[in-house]
Scaffold this motif. Sequence first.
Motif, PDB file in Angstrom:
ATOM      1  N   ALA A 275      67.059  29.764  45.307  1.00 49.96           N
ATOM      2  CA  ALA A 275      67.154  28.643  46.189  1.00 49.96           C
ATOM      3  C   ALA A 275      68.432  28.344  46.706  1.00 49.96           C
ATOM      4  CB  ALA A 275      66.360  27.477  45.259  1.00 49.96           C
ATOM      5  N   GLN A 276      69.621  28.156  45.384  1.00 46.19           N
ATOM      6  CA  GLN A 276      70.958  27.805  46.049  1.00 46.19           C
ATOM      7  C   GLN A 276      71.250  29.012  46.927  1.00 46.19           C
ATOM      8  OE1 GLN A 276      73.500  27.691  42.772  1.00 46.19           O
ATOM      9  NE2 GLN A 276      75.217  26.985  43.772  1.00 46.19           N
ATOM     10  N   ASN A 277      71.160  29.874  46.847  1.00 40.96           N
ATOM     11  CA  ASN A 277      71.628  31.157  47.735  1.00 40.96           C
ATOM     12  C   ASN A 277      70.940  30.935  49.073  1.00 40.96           C
ATOM     13  OD1 ASN A 277      73.076  33.330  48.312  1.00 40.96           O
ATOM     14  ND2 ASN A 277      71.606  34.844  47.467  1.00 40.96           N
ATOM     15  N   ALA A 278      69.680  30.623  48.975  1.00 43.08           N
ATOM     16  CA  ALA A 278      69.159  30.363  50.067  1.00 43.08           C
ATOM     17  C   ALA A 278      69.611  29.357  50.938  1.00 43.08           C
ATOM     18  CB  ALA A 278      67.370  30.434  50.126  1.00 43.08           C
ATOM     19  N   SER A 279      69.784  28.250  50.133  1.00 50.09           N
ATOM     20  CA  SER A 279      70.134  27.017  50.877  1.00 50.09           C
ATOM     21  C   SER A 279      71.527  27.081  51.564  1.00 50.09           C
ATOM     22  CB  SER A 279      70.185  25.789  49.780  1.00 50.09           C
ATOM     23  OG  SER A 279      71.286  26.137  48.994  1.00 50.09           O
ATOM     24  N   GLU A 280      72.429  28.000  51.073  1.00 52.51           N
ATOM     25  CA  GLU A 280      73.848  28.274  51.484  1.00 52.51           C
ATOM     26  C   GLU A 280      73.723  28.912  52.965  1.00 52.51           C
ATOM     27  OE1 GLU A 280      76.130  30.493  49.035  1.00 52.51           O
ATOM     28  OE2 GLU A 280      76.294  28.873  47.337  1.00 52.51           O
ATOM     29  N   HIS A 281      72.374  29.570  53.281  1.00 52.54           N
ATOM     30  CA  HIS A 281      72.443  30.399  54.645  1.00 52.54           C
ATOM     31  C   HIS A 281      71.513  29.620  55.371  1.00 52.54           C
ATOM     32  CE1 HIS A 281      73.605  33.603  51.822  1.00 52.54           C
ATOM     33  NE2 HIS A 281      74.173  33.920  52.832  1.00 52.54           N
ATOM     34  N   LEU A 282      71.039  28.279  55.194  1.00 51.24           N
ATOM     35  CA  LEU A 282      70.161  27.521  55.881  1.00 51.24           C
ATOM     36  C   LEU A 282      70.996  26.626  56.784  1.00 51.24           C
ATOM     37  CD1 LEU A 282      67.511  26.265  53.470  1.00 51.24           C
ATOM     38  CD2 LEU A 282      67.357  27.934  55.222  1.00 51.24           C
ATOM     39  N   PRO A 283      70.582  26.278  58.001  1.00 50.78           N
ATOM     40  CA  PRO A 283      71.352  25.259  59.013  1.00 50.78           C
ATOM     41  C   PRO A 283      71.474  23.949  58.438  1.00 50.78           C
ATOM     42  CG  PRO A 283      69.282  25.664  59.882  1.00 50.78           C
ATOM     43  CD  PRO A 283      69.183  26.700  58.748  1.00 50.78           C
ATOM     44  N   ASN A 284      72.432  23.028  58.612  1.00 53.93           N
ATOM     45  CA  ASN A 284      72.764  21.582  58.055  1.00 53.93           C
ATOM     46  C   ASN A 284      71.652  20.975  58.439  1.00 53.93           C
ATOM     47  OD1 ASN A 284      75.318  22.551  57.550  1.00 53.93           O
ATOM     48  ND2 ASN A 284      76.190  21.938  59.643  1.00 53.93           N
ATOM     49  N   ILE A 285      71.157  20.027  57.548  1.00 51.06           N
ATOM     50  CA  ILE A 285      69.865  19.305  57.711  1.00 51.06           C
ATOM     51  C   ILE A 285      70.215  17.834  57.883  1.00 51.06           C
ATOM     52  CG2 ILE A 285      67.976  18.416  56.279  1.00 51.06           C
ATOM     53  CD1 ILE A 285      67.786  20.937  54.659  1.00 51.06           C
ATOM     54  N   GLY A 286      70.121  17.391  58.844  1.00 49.36           N
ATOM     55  CA  GLY A 286      70.301  15.949  59.062  1.00 49.36           C
ATOM     56  C   GLY A 286      69.842  14.959  58.519  1.00 49.36           C
ATOM     57  N   THR A 287      68.238  14.945  58.461  1.00 43.98           N
ATOM     58  CA  THR A 287      67.138  13.903  57.849  1.00 43.98           C
ATOM     59  C   THR A 287      66.286  14.911  57.248  1.00 43.98           C
ATOM     60  OG1 THR A 287      67.815  12.608  59.738  1.00 43.98           O
ATOM     61  CG2 THR A 287      65.605  12.215  58.514  1.00 43.98           C
ATOM     62  N   LEU A 288      65.893  14.166  56.242  1.00 48.75           N
ATOM     63  CA  LEU A 288      64.830  14.914  55.093  1.00 48.75           C
ATOM     64  C   LEU A 288      63.833  13.821  54.835  1.00 48.75           C
ATOM     65  CD1 LEU A 288      63.850  17.326  53.527  1.00 48.75           C
ATOM     66  CD2 LEU A 288      65.387  16.257  51.452  1.00 48.75           C
ATOM     67  N   ASN A 289      62.706  14.070  55.291  1.00 51.78           N
ATOM     68  CA  ASN A 289      61.568  13.214  55.016  1.00 51.78           C
ATOM     69  C   ASN A 289      60.550  13.907  54.041  1.00 51.78           C
ATOM     70  OD1 ASN A 289      62.057  11.566  57.006  1.00 51.78           O
ATOM     71  ND2 ASN A 289      61.183  12.720  58.568  1.00 51.78           N
ATOM     72  N   LEU A 290      60.375  12.844  52.750  1.00 49.05           N
ATOM     73  CA  LEU A 290      59.628  13.427  51.573  1.00 49.05           C
ATOM     74  C   LEU A 290      58.278  12.564  51.703  1.00 49.05           C
ATOM     75  CD1 LEU A 290      62.416  13.658  48.771  1.00 49.05           C
ATOM     76  CD2 LEU A 290      61.285  15.581  50.434  1.00 49.05           C
ATOM     77  N   THR A 291      57.212  13.158  51.608  1.00 48.00           N
ATOM     78  CA  THR A 291      55.952  12.514  51.560  1.00 48.00           C
ATOM     79  C   THR A 291      55.528  12.238  50.038  1.00 48.00           C
ATOM     80  OG1 THR A 291      54.700  14.311  51.745  1.00 48.00           O
ATOM     81  CG2 THR A 291      55.198  13.344  53.854  1.00 48.00           C
ATOM     82  N   PRO A 292      54.651  11.498  49.905  1.00 46.75           N
ATOM     83  CA  PRO A 292      54.287  10.973  48.424  1.00 46.75           C
ATOM     84  C   PRO A 292      53.472  12.277  47.834  1.00 46.75           C
ATOM     85  CG  PRO A 292      53.606   9.247  49.653  1.00 46.75           C
ATOM     86  CD  PRO A 292      54.257  10.105  50.425  1.00 46.75           C
ATOM     87  N   ASP A 293      52.900  13.142  48.488  1.00 45.61           N
ATOM     88  CA  ASP A 293      52.063  14.366  48.064  1.00 45.61           C
ATOM     89  C   ASP A 293      53.085  15.277  47.704  1.00 45.61           C
ATOM     90  OD1 ASP A 293      49.854  13.196  48.720  1.00 45.61           O
ATOM     91  OD2 ASP A 293      49.684  14.117  50.623  1.00 45.61           O
ATOM     92  N   VAL A 294      54.328  15.338  48.303  1.00 50.33           N
ATOM     93  CA  VAL A 294      55.381  16.388  47.879  1.00 50.33           C
ATOM     94  C   VAL A 294      55.787  16.107  46.718  1.00 50.33           C
ATOM     95  CG1 VAL A 294      57.555  17.461  48.779  1.00 50.33           C
ATOM     96  CG2 VAL A 294      55.954  17.406  50.237  1.00 50.33           C
TER      97      VAL A 294
END
Length: 334
Positions: A275-294
């Motif tokens: 996951a760490q390796n994949a996250s390094e190749h993801l674009p920048n995340i400006g806003t993260l929304n977490l729902t209660p289900d997640v």
Amino acid sequence: MPTVHVVHLRRGKVAHEGVGIAFYFRALNAAISEVPTAEAELPAVFHARTSDFQDVTIQVTVTYRFDDPSVAARRINFGIDPYTGQWLGDPLEKVAARITELAQQYAVEHVATSGLVDLLAKGLPTVRQAMFDGLVQDQRLAETSIVVIGVRVVSIRPVADLEKALETPLREQVQQDADKATYERRATAVERERTIAENELQSRIELAKREELLVAQEGANAQKRALEAAAVKRIETEASAESTRTIGAARADAEAARLASYADADTSLLLALAAQNASEHLPNIGTLNLTPDVITQALSRLAAPPAAAPAVTPATDAAPVPAPPAESAAPPER
């Protein structure tokens, strides 16, 4: 005059005589004669016939003088009018006629023994000598005290038609010589032009040969440069291939060592690294929304006990485990 011999007769006797003298006289009883003592030239033109019956015209000049003017005054009438000083007759014309007739006689006799061609070619000196010898030895001139000093033959010419006919062969010969000279000059010019053209052609051939050698040498040089460049390229390619093989082998060894280090690692750790390796190749995340289900689902997974890792079989269809990068040893902080 200083060139006039004067004889003064008075009553039949010589009263005065000499050259350039002056005296008194009585016209009634004086008889005076004037004889020129200077040299005189007598030109004459007469005709003669050669041995081959051809008419020629001879032009001569006879130079004469009176050796003893007293004798000449007694043999020829040189008396002058005492009142006018002019000759009573034409004494010089009579002398000229006598000399001309004698000269013509001797010239005609000599010309009659010669042919026309020989006379025109060699007749001038012979005719002159014959006339001079005849006039000098003539007794009638000697008795008159006339001395011939010289004879000049100016020309001996045939009639116009015959002269033209005789000149024709020579003119034709001269024209032929002129034409020959012209042809020779043209031939020489053509020969020189041919020589020049041959020299130019030889020069062009020589230049072509040198150009061929130059092209061959340039081709050899280009081929040599191409071979050398190919050799250098081959060496560079071999060196690059060797370097690539060496680097690939080193990377393979490093990758094998890295995979060997992950052989005994926990599954969750491997997932985290992935996951760490994949996250390094993801674009920048400006806003993260977490729902209660997640959040609930994630917390329930984290609280569940870990399951045993299934045994790894050498099945060909098993999906390969993504390998984390070597430089990420721990998960990034959130």
